[in-house]
Design an enzyme around this catalytic site. Structure first.
Site, mmCIF file in Angstrom:
data_model
loop_
_atom_site.group_PDB
_atom_site.id
_atom_site.type_symbol
_atom_site.label_atom_id
_atom_site.label_comp_id
_atom_site.label_asym_id
_atom_site.label_seq_id
_atom_site.Cartn_x
_atom_site.Cartn_y
_atom_site.Cartn_z
ATOM 1 N N HIS A 1 0.775 -1.175 0.094
ATOM 2 C CA HIS A 1 0.029 0.170 0.111
ATOM 3 C C HIS A 1 0.808 1.417 -0.012
ATOM 4 C CE1 HIS A 1 -3.285 2.981 1.447
ATOM 5 N NE2 HIS A 1 -2.140 3.304 2.163
ATOM 6 N N GLU A 2 1.786 1.448 1.042
ATOM 7 C CA GLU A 2 2.917 2.708 0.847
ATOM 8 C C GLU A 2 3.494 2.827 -0.368
ATOM 9 O OE1 GLU A 2 2.820 4.575 3.378
ATOM 10 O OE2 GLU A 2 1.272 3.540 4.533
ATOM 11 N N HIS B 1 1.777 4.328 -2.974
ATOM 12 C CA HIS B 1 1.548 5.910 -3.056
ATOM 13 C C HIS B 1 2.955 6.391 -3.832
ATOM 14 C CE1 HIS B 1 -1.565 6.478 -0.267
ATOM 15 N NE2 HIS B 1 -1.078 5.976 0.626
ATOM 16 N N GLU C 1 -5.584 7.117 -0.839
ATOM 17 C CA GLU C 1 -5.587 5.872 -0.014
ATOM 18 C C GLU C 1 -6.468 4.764 -0.888
ATOM 19 O OE1 GLU C 1 -4.191 5.406 2.839
ATOM 20 O OE2 GLU C 1 -3.175 7.414 2.500
#
Length: 475
Positions: free
Chosen positions: A335-336, A339, A415
């Site tokens: 997920h990070e 970004h 997100e």
């Protein structure tokens, strides 16, 4: 001529009073709006006393009640600390606290042999006194939050001595950065001529990039211990995942965040081909020191009769464990890294710098308006630092509120996109379970008022993220 001069004087005074009154009115309007939103959310905490049906499979009643009580306590604390902050700020403005502190700074400079012509020196003394005042008045609230609320709900890991040492260290480090940067910024504004706002913006851009670059290597280690992630399966899989998306990973660190709190986190930093990943030890189930004594706390003794431990005790221990399994940690990192891959980090930097440039440009337009200074009690001088304070903190307040809301909306969108990216890496199931675990470990309350969450939540509410992931898993 005399009559017109008098009317002009009345109009000028009226304009100054309108500016001052508008600042106070807007400040209290924002406070009342925030209080209204907080009251709506507090009603949710009070009335939602049982696990909703849609949460039955992901949250047990004990954890739900713990998170409800934790958020209630935080809400109460936020109300009183917010009220104090608003009253303190209003009294400072009404009783001329800013011009008084400026004059006091001038007296201190006079004692040291620096006259009024040393405006930058006086500005640095003003900043030092202002931040010291803020630190001292905020200390009781910080102590209460740490040693009452966080302690009560099992998050605080600090001793009072560690806390005070940390606070003093933070203050010193802040001054070591704030004072020289402020001095250079004020000097650039003074000598920059008509286009000083361009040079001031470029300077703040360089400073922000430098601070982001050196923070984790030179500043953060002053407060926490960083150690390389040991060789093993987790590190190998992190490196493989980073390589698969061309993320230029150079190092992976574990930070001992458990020294001060049991909250968990993860982040990456660095520019160009020098990226590092930092994992909090509280995020890692097998590294968290908070898991070491779980067997003793659970009453689970080593079994020597070969029959093994009861399923009930094993379940109890498993439920108390903090952190995520390796697969879930990888999903969180997926997920990070999403970004980064999707350009969210760069987009945020661009938005931030566009806003910074606009603010400096408007500052250049407004800095010559004497009535702004007079409105805040500066009748005989127009110090540059005070101009920055008045314009950036007070005059820009409405704009800042709108911008903050827009960035919150954008952050939620980012997100969801990062969650979808983790799904493309095959991490949807693990991210689903990781989000549930992190919510449990941090006692996040999964039910929220729609208006409160829309205004405040930079991350979508848990149920919305889980539903989105569930839809992704079905694709």
């Amino acid at each position: 001529m005399g009559m017109w001069a008098s009317l002009d004087a009345v109009w000028e005074m009226s304009a100054e009073k309108r500016i001052f009154g508008a600042v106070l009115l807007f400040s209290w309007t924002v406070y009342l709006w925030e209080t209204f939103l907080a009251r709506r959310q507090r009603r949710i905490y009070k009335t939602t006393t049982h696990v909703p049906l849609e949460l039955g499979q992901i949250m047990d009643s004990e954890t739900f009640e713990k998170s409800r009580l934790y958020q209630l306590d935080k809400s109460t604390f936020s109300f009183w600390s917010g009220l104090y902050s608003e009253v303190e700020g209003t009294l400072i403005l009404l009783f001329g606290g800013i011009p008084y502190l400026w004059r006091l700074s001038g007296r201190f400079c006079g004692y040291a042999g620096f006259g009024p012509e040393y405006e930058i020196t006086q500005s640095l003394v003003f900043l030092l006194l202002a931040t010291l005042f803020s630190a001292l008045t905020g200390l009781p609230w910080s102590l209460y939050n740490t040693f009452v609320i966080e302690e009560k709900h099992g998050f605080n890991q600090q001793t009072l001595g560690f806390f005070m040492k940390d606070a003093i260290k933070k203050f010193i480090v802040t001054q070591c950065i704030l004072l020289p940067v402020s001095a250079l910024l004020l000097y650039i504004i003074k000598i920059g001529g008509d286009y000083f706002f361009i040079y001031a913006w470029l300077f703040t851009l360089v400073v922000s990039l430098v601070l982001v670059t050196i923070y984790a290597d030179y500043i953060a280690p002053l407060f926490d211990k960083f150690t390389p992630l040991p060789e093993g399966k987790l590190k190998q899989e992190i490196e493989i995942m980073a390589k698969s998306i061309d993320f230029p990973l150079t190092k992976v660190y574990v930070v001992q965040g458990s020294k001060r709190s049991s909250h968990s986190n993860a982040y990456f930093y660095g520019f160009f081909k020098n990226k590092r990943i930092v994992l909090f030890d509280t995020l890692l189930e097998e590294y968290s020191v908070l898991n070491k004594d779980i067997q003793e706390e659970s009453g689970m003794e080593p079994c020597n009769d070969g029959e093994g431990d009861s399923e009930e005790i094993k379940a109890k221990v498993k439920n108390k464990k903090q952190g995520c399994k390796n697969e879930e940690v990888l999903a969180v990192l997926g997920h990070e890294l999403g970004h980064w891959k999707l350009g969210h980090t760069v987009k945020n930097i661009i938005i931030s710098q566009m806003n910074s440039f606009l603010c400096f440009f408007l500052f250049a337009v407004l800095i010559g308006r004497k009535e702004l200074f007079v409105a805040f009690g500066f009748y005989d001088s127009q110090p540059t630092l005070i101009g920055l304070l008045i314009i950036f903190q007070f005059i820009f307040s409405p704009y800042n509120e709108v911008l903050s809301f827009c960035l919150t909306v954008l952050s939620r969108r980012f997100e969801f996109q990062a969650d979808a990216f983790a799904k493309k890496l095959g991490k949807a199931n693990d991210l689903y379970s990781a989000l549930i675990k992190l919510n449990k470990d941090n006692l996040g309350f999964p039910v929220s008022d729609w208006l409160f969450s829309m205004w405040h939540y930079s991350h979508p509410p848990l149920l919305e993220r889980l539903q989105a992931l569930k839809n992704l898993k079905q694709d």
